[in-house]
Write a protein that holds these residues in place. Structure first.
Motif, PDB file in Angstrom:
ATOM      1  N   ASP A   1      -8.663   4.672   2.553  1.00  0.00           N
ATOM      2  CA  ASP A   1      -8.207   4.028   3.785  1.00  0.00           C
ATOM      3  C   ASP A   1      -6.977   4.812   4.240  1.00  0.00           C
ATOM      4  N   GLY A   2      -7.199   5.801   5.098  1.00  0.00           N
ATOM      5  CA  GLY A   2      -6.112   6.675   5.501  1.00  0.00           C
ATOM      6  C   GLY A   2      -5.646   7.513   4.328  1.00  0.00           C
ATOM      7  N   ALA A   3      -4.350   7.439   4.034  1.00  0.00           N
ATOM      8  CA  ALA A   3      -3.782   8.213   2.928  1.00  0.00           C
ATOM      9  C   ALA A   3      -4.050   7.587   1.574  1.00  0.00           C
ATOM     10  N   ASN A   4      -4.481   6.314   1.574  1.00  0.00           N
ATOM     11  CA  ASN A   4      -4.656   5.575   0.324  1.00  0.00           C
ATOM     12  C   ASN A   4      -6.054   5.700  -0.246  1.00  0.00           C
ATOM     13  N   CYS A   5      -6.116   5.857  -1.558  1.00  0.00           N
ATOM     14  CA  CYS A   5      -7.383   5.731  -2.281  1.00  0.00           C
ATOM     15  C   CYS A   5      -7.539   4.258  -2.658  1.00  0.00           C
ATOM     16  N   ILE A   6      -8.682   3.681  -2.331  1.00  0.00           N
ATOM     17  CA  ILE A   6      -8.951   2.292  -2.696  1.00  0.00           C
ATOM     18  C   ILE A   6      -9.651   2.226  -4.046  1.00  0.00           C
ATOM     19  N   GLY A   7     -10.568   3.164  -4.289  1.00  0.00           N
ATOM     20  CA  GLY A   7     -11.278   3.176  -5.565  1.00  0.00           C
ATOM     21  C   GLY A   7     -11.990   4.495  -5.774  1.00  0.00           C
TER      22      GLY A   7
ATOM     23  N   TRP B   1       0.822  -1.217   0.000  1.00  0.00           N
ATOM     24  CA  TRP B   1       0.000   0.000   0.000  1.00  0.00           C
ATOM     25  C   TRP B   1       0.850   1.258   0.000  1.00  0.00           C
ATOM     26  N   LYS B   2       1.957   1.261   0.748  1.00  0.00           N
ATOM     27  CA  LYS B   2       2.814   2.449   0.778  1.00  0.00           C
ATOM     28  C   LYS B   2       3.385   2.737  -0.597  1.00  0.00           C
ATOM     29  N   GLN B   3       3.852   1.687  -1.271  1.00  0.00           N
ATOM     30  CA  GLN B   3       4.422   1.851  -2.596  1.00  0.00           C
ATOM     31  C   GLN B   3       3.355   2.251  -3.615  1.00  0.00           C
ATOM     32  N   VAL B   4       2.163   1.689  -3.479  1.00  0.00           N
ATOM     33  CA  VAL B   4       1.061   2.060  -4.370  1.00  0.00           C
ATOM     34  C   VAL B   4       0.749   3.556  -4.249  1.00  0.00           C
ATOM     35  N   ALA B   5       0.720   4.055  -3.011  1.00  0.00           N
ATOM     36  CA  ALA B   5       0.437   5.475  -2.792  1.00  0.00           C
ATOM     37  C   ALA B   5       1.554   6.360  -3.340  1.00  0.00           C
ATOM     38  N   LEU B   6       2.801   5.964  -3.080  1.00  0.00           N
ATOM     39  CA  LEU B   6       3.947   6.778  -3.493  1.00  0.00           C
ATOM     40  C   LEU B   6       4.123   6.831  -5.003  1.00  0.00           C
ATOM     41  N   VAL B   7       3.731   5.749  -5.678  1.00  0.00           N
ATOM     42  CA  VAL B   7       3.993   5.670  -7.120  1.00  0.00           C
ATOM     43  C   VAL B   7       2.700   5.789  -7.937  1.00  0.00           C
TER      44      VAL B   7
ATOM     45  N   LEU C   1      -9.563   1.205  -9.547  1.00  0.00           N
ATOM     46  CA  LEU C   1      -9.349   0.469  -8.308  1.00  0.00           C
ATOM     47  C   LEU C   1      -7.854   0.297  -8.087  1.00  0.00           C
ATOM     48  N   PHE C   2      -7.392   0.581  -6.865  1.00  0.00           N
ATOM     49  CA  PHE C   2      -6.001   0.336  -6.505  1.00  0.00           C
ATOM     50  C   PHE C   2      -5.916  -0.945  -5.669  1.00  0.00           C
ATOM     51  N   ALA C   3      -4.823  -1.675  -5.841  1.00  0.00           N
ATOM     52  CA  ALA C   3      -4.625  -2.922  -5.102  1.00  0.00           C
ATOM     53  C   ALA C   3      -3.132  -3.116  -4.860  1.00  0.00           C
ATOM     54  N   ASN C   4      -2.805  -4.102  -4.024  1.00  0.00           N
ATOM     55  CA  ASN C   4      -1.399  -4.415  -3.801  1.00  0.00           C
ATOM     56  C   ASN C   4      -1.198  -5.926  -3.781  1.00  0.00           C
ATOM     57  N   TYR C   5       0.038  -6.339  -3.990  1.00  0.00           N
ATOM     58  CA  TYR C   5       0.336  -7.755  -4.186  1.00  0.00           C
ATOM     59  C   TYR C   5       0.188  -8.596  -2.928  1.00  0.00           C
ATOM     60  N   THR C   6       0.053  -7.960  -1.759  1.00  0.00           N
ATOM     61  CA  THR C   6      -0.030  -8.733  -0.520  1.00  0.00           C
ATOM     62  C   THR C   6      -1.464  -9.067  -0.122  1.00  0.00           C
ATOM     63  N   GLN C   7      -2.452  -8.472  -0.788  1.00  0.00           N
ATOM     64  CA  GLN C   7      -3.829  -8.730  -0.393  1.00  0.00           C
ATOM     65  C   GLN C   7      -4.344 -10.030  -0.999  1.00  0.00           C
TER      66      GLN C   7
END
Length: 260
Positions: free
Chosen positions: A163-169, A122-128, A183-189
């Motif tokens: 979800d906090g600083a992150n946009c989910i959708g 999620w941190k990397q998704v937000a930063l990039v 929609l944003f997602a990450n590889y750990t979910q």
């Protein structure tokens, strides 16, 4: 969010290119014309702040990637700081909004699309990805929203799930009058969270785990959708990298180094 100095520099470059001028030529330009160019640069910078897509001018290797649009799975394998993520993000913004520039030679969608963009965490998704698409790595900072690849007037703010600083959708206005969905997602979910969700486009920033990639690709099957990948192949020729490298059926890519 771009700073004022960066915006002014980009606006000036745009104005100079549009008038076939160079920085050196500004020295010899008569005062009144120079003043007009300064006013135009300021106006362009003001418009550019919340409409980066309108002024996007790709490098040749990015154009080459866009021209691979007929392939189902497309990759840009490149060194860091080459603009590989910029390539996939600005193309995705075009598909979400339906706003294609005159020079566009890639795939076009004439209807709204469902898009998933995923990264390593999620941190990397937000930063990039989030920062590149929406203009901020913290959606609580409203002033930054719309300074990325998606124009501010296309973002439907009251549909944004955070979800906090992150946009989910979030829903995105398409030029047809209908709405696309990002929609944003990450590889750990858990990938099973996306069961039943149909995608027109899936975007991966950096190499995903093979099982995550396979599961998401199935979400594009019924829509005849596309998969866009941008990563630096640091893990050798295994899994997904091997499929691109050897150009297996349906896989197309370009490779870019600092020398290109």
């Amino acid at each position: 969010m771009l700073g004022n100095e960066t915006l002014m520099a980009r606006a000036l470059r745009y104005v100079l290119d549009d008038h076939n001028l160079t920085l050196d030529s500004l020295i010899t330009i008569p005062g009144p014309l120079k003043s007009n160019l300064q006013d135009l640069t300021i106006a362009i910078a003001d418009d550019m702040k919340y409409n980066q897509l309108k002024y996007f001018r790709p490098f040749e290797h990015q154009r080459e990637f866009f021209r691979t649009g007929d392939a189902d799975r497309r990759g840009i394998l490149a060194a860091n700081r080459i603009g590989k993520t910029v390539s996939t993000c600005f193309e995705t913004a075009m598909h979400l909004t339906g706003r294609y520039p005159e020079w566009w030679q890639g795939k076009r969608y004439d209807k709204p699309v469902n898009v998933m963009m995923a990264g390593e965490g999620w941190k990397q998704v937000a930063l990039v990805l989030q920062n590149e698409m929406l203009g901020t790595n913290d959606v609580k900072i409203q002033a930054g929203l719309g300074t990325g690849a998606i124009p501010r007037d296309c973002i439907i703010f009251d549909t944004m799930r955070n979800d906090g600083a992150n946009c989910i959708g979030v829903e995105i206005k398409h030029k047809s009058g209908a709405k696309s969905y990002l929609l944003f997602a990450n590889y750990t979910q858990e990938v099973r969270q996306m069961q039943g969700f149909k995608l027109n486009i899936a975007v991966f920033d950096e190499q995903p785990p093979d099982d995550f990639f396979s599961e998401i690709v199935t979400r594009t099957a019924t829509t005849q959708g596309q998969v866009l990948c941008s990563f630096t192949p640091l893990k050798g020729l295994n899994g997904l990298v091997s499929k691109f490298w050897h150009r297996e059926d349906g896989y197309e890519h370009i490779r870019v180094s600092w020398d290109d």
